[in-house]
Motif scaffolding. Structure first.
Motif, short mmCIF file in Angstrom:
data_model
loop_
_atom_site.label_atom_id
_atom_site.label_comp_id
_atom_site.label_asym_id
_atom_site.label_seq_id
_atom_site.Cartn_x
_atom_site.Cartn_y
_atom_site.Cartn_z
N ILE A 183 0.83 -1.20 0.00
CA ILE A 183 0.00 0.00 0.00
C ILE A 183 0.87 1.26 0.00
O ILE A 183 1.90 1.33 0.67
CB ILE A 183 -0.91 0.01 1.25
N TRP A 184 0.43 2.25 -0.78
CA TRP A 184 1.05 3.57 -0.74
C TRP A 184 0.06 4.50 -0.04
O TRP A 184 -0.97 4.84 -0.58
CB TRP A 184 1.34 4.08 -2.14
N SER A 185 0.40 4.91 1.18
CA SER A 185 -0.52 5.71 1.98
C SER A 185 -0.63 7.13 1.44
O SER A 185 0.37 7.73 1.04
CB SER A 185 -0.05 5.76 3.44
N ASP A 186 -1.84 7.64 1.45
CA ASP A 186 -2.10 9.01 1.03
C ASP A 186 -2.21 9.89 2.27
O ASP A 186 -3.21 9.84 2.99
CB ASP A 186 -3.41 9.05 0.22
N PHE A 187 -1.16 10.69 2.54
CA PHE A 187 -1.15 11.49 3.76
C PHE A 187 -2.23 12.57 3.76
O PHE A 187 -2.61 13.08 4.81
CB PHE A 187 0.22 12.13 3.96
N SER A 188 -2.75 12.93 2.57
CA SER A 188 -3.78 13.97 2.51
C SER A 188 -5.09 13.50 3.15
O SER A 188 -5.97 14.32 3.44
CB SER A 188 -4.02 14.40 1.06
N TYR A 192 -7.35 17.59 8.18
CA TYR A 192 -8.66 17.83 8.75
C TYR A 192 -9.32 19.11 8.23
O TYR A 192 -10.39 19.47 8.65
CB TYR A 192 -8.56 17.90 10.27
N CYS A 193 -8.66 19.77 7.27
CA CYS A 193 -9.26 20.96 6.69
C CYS A 193 -10.37 20.60 5.70
O CYS A 193 -11.15 21.46 5.30
CB CYS A 193 -8.20 21.81 5.99
N THR A 194 -10.46 19.34 5.30
CA THR A 194 -11.52 18.91 4.38
C THR A 194 -12.64 18.25 5.18
O THR A 194 -12.40 17.52 6.15
CB THR A 194 -10.99 17.92 3.33
N GLN A 201 -12.60 10.73 10.17
CA GLN A 201 -11.71 10.58 11.31
C GLN A 201 -12.34 10.98 12.64
O GLN A 201 -11.88 10.52 13.69
CB GLN A 201 -10.44 11.43 11.09
N GLU A 202 -13.38 11.82 12.60
CA GLU A 202 -13.96 12.31 13.85
C GLU A 202 -15.43 11.97 14.03
O GLU A 202 -15.82 11.41 15.06
CB GLU A 202 -13.77 13.83 13.95
N LEU A 203 -16.26 12.31 13.03
CA LEU A 203 -17.70 12.15 13.20
C LEU A 203 -18.13 10.69 13.28
O LEU A 203 -18.87 10.30 14.19
CB LEU A 203 -18.45 12.85 12.06
N ILE A 204 -17.67 9.86 12.33
CA ILE A 204 -18.08 8.44 12.34
C ILE A 204 -17.59 7.72 13.59
O ILE A 204 -18.37 7.00 14.23
CB ILE A 204 -17.60 7.74 11.05
N PRO A 205 -16.31 7.88 14.01
CA PRO A 205 -15.91 7.25 15.28
C PRO A 205 -16.72 7.74 16.48
O PRO A 205 -17.04 6.95 17.38
CB PRO A 205 -14.43 7.66 15.42
#
Length: 320
Positions: A183-188, A192-194, A201-205
């Motif tokens: 896997i090549w991870s996408d750091f974007s 959290y600006c999107t 990362q926040e709402l679903i958890p």
């Protein structure tokens, strides 16, 4: 290679997507865990069902390491001996919608040129939940809530399919680790600006922790239920539009239109402008047109800055 995800993927192809042995699938691969999971499953089942597989990758050059991702995928594809189509686009600031539309155009052009009957993306049920919540926060209709479905016909000979739509993110993570996928991870994805990343990362958890731990099953179940209703409305909208439109002119019969339920009236008006002018009209403007139709007196007003004018004559609503 016979894991529970292989079986799940196979059932999705046969039951949900009804794939045939003579179909050919163009896989949209980005290098992340979802797309490499799709690639691994497709290649493992290719010999059994004898369908043709191709790979397409689009580098928007948004990230400084995007060219490295492309080189990584090129090296990976060499070992698979699969037809691969890679596009590198000059860096430009696109909105999410513009970028998606641009990608889809390249997908369709490549599929048509090299005679693929299906284009497969690696969307999972987690992506479906993110899209649902994102569109809900933007004030979408039920059509927007159910926008991510198993398959959609996008041309006469090509379908866009999502064969992993019932896979959870934890399923895909397990599969990636089990088979040591490169896997090549996408750091974007961690910016959290999107809005989408904040939802992921926040709402679903948060929702899983405090409201519904089984959210990855409950929301897709809810979406499946309302999709049935949406399809019923769409089919009746098309029937009413065909019944009320003029045979020769760009016009629609007000009397037939107003005899139906409000929901169908708005949908038919929306379809009228989309079909004839390729224009998406706001709900407020559609409601204004509907009210003008009810008043039973002459009206005429411009609807777009492009000069289209809505007018009426006897029982007909037409454009000039």
């Amino acid at each position: 290679m016979n894991t529970f995800l292989h079986r799940k993927f196979e059932l999705n192809l046969l039951r949900a997507l009804k794939i045939n042995t003579d179909d050919s699938i163009l896989l949209a691969i980005s290098g992340g865990q979802d797309s490499l999971c799709l690639l691994k499953l497709s290649l493992d089942l290719r010999a059994k069902y004898r369908f043709k597989v191709g790979i397409i990758h689009i580098d928007h050059q948004w990230r400084y390491d995007s060219s490295l991702t492309t080189k990584h995928l090129i090296n990976l594809m060499k070992s698979y001996c699969v037809p691969t189509y890679i596009y590198q686009i000059h860096s430009k600031v696109y909105s999410e919608l513009e970028a998606r539309n641009f990608r889809h155009q390249l997908f369709i052009q490549t599929a048509e040129t090299y005679q693929y009957t299906m284009i497969a993306t690696a969307h999972s049920c987690t992506d479906q939940i993110e899209t649902c919540l994102h569109n809900l926060l933007r004030g979408t209709s039920i059509d927007g809530l159910t926008s991510m479905i198993w398959a959609r016909t996008i041309s006469d000979k090509i379908k866009l399919i999502k064969p992993m739509l019932n896979f959870t993110r934890s399923d895909i993570l397990w599969f990636s680790r089990y088979f040591h996928l490169p896997i090549w991870s996408d750091f974007s994805n961690f910016y959290y600006c999107t809005i989408r990343n904040r939802i992921r990362q926040e709402l679903i958890p948060y929702l899983k922790l405090y409201f519904q731990v089984n959210i990855e099953n409950q929301i897709p179940y809810f979406l499946q239920n309302i999709y049935v209703d949406v399809e019923y409305l769409r089919q009746n909208t098309i029937k009413l539009y065909q019944k009320s439109r003029h045979k020769n002119l760009v016009a629609i019969n007000k009397k037939i239109l107003l005899s139906q339920h409000y929901s169908l009236q708005i949908r038919v008006l929306q379809l009228f402008f989309l079909h004839n002018f390729n224009k998406v009209v706001s709900l407020n403007l559609l409601e204004h047109i509907r009210k003008c139709c009810i008043r039973e007196r002459y009206f005429s007003f411009p609807i777009f800055t492009s000069g289209i004018i809505i007018d009426e004559y006897q029982h007909w609503l037409y454009c000039q």
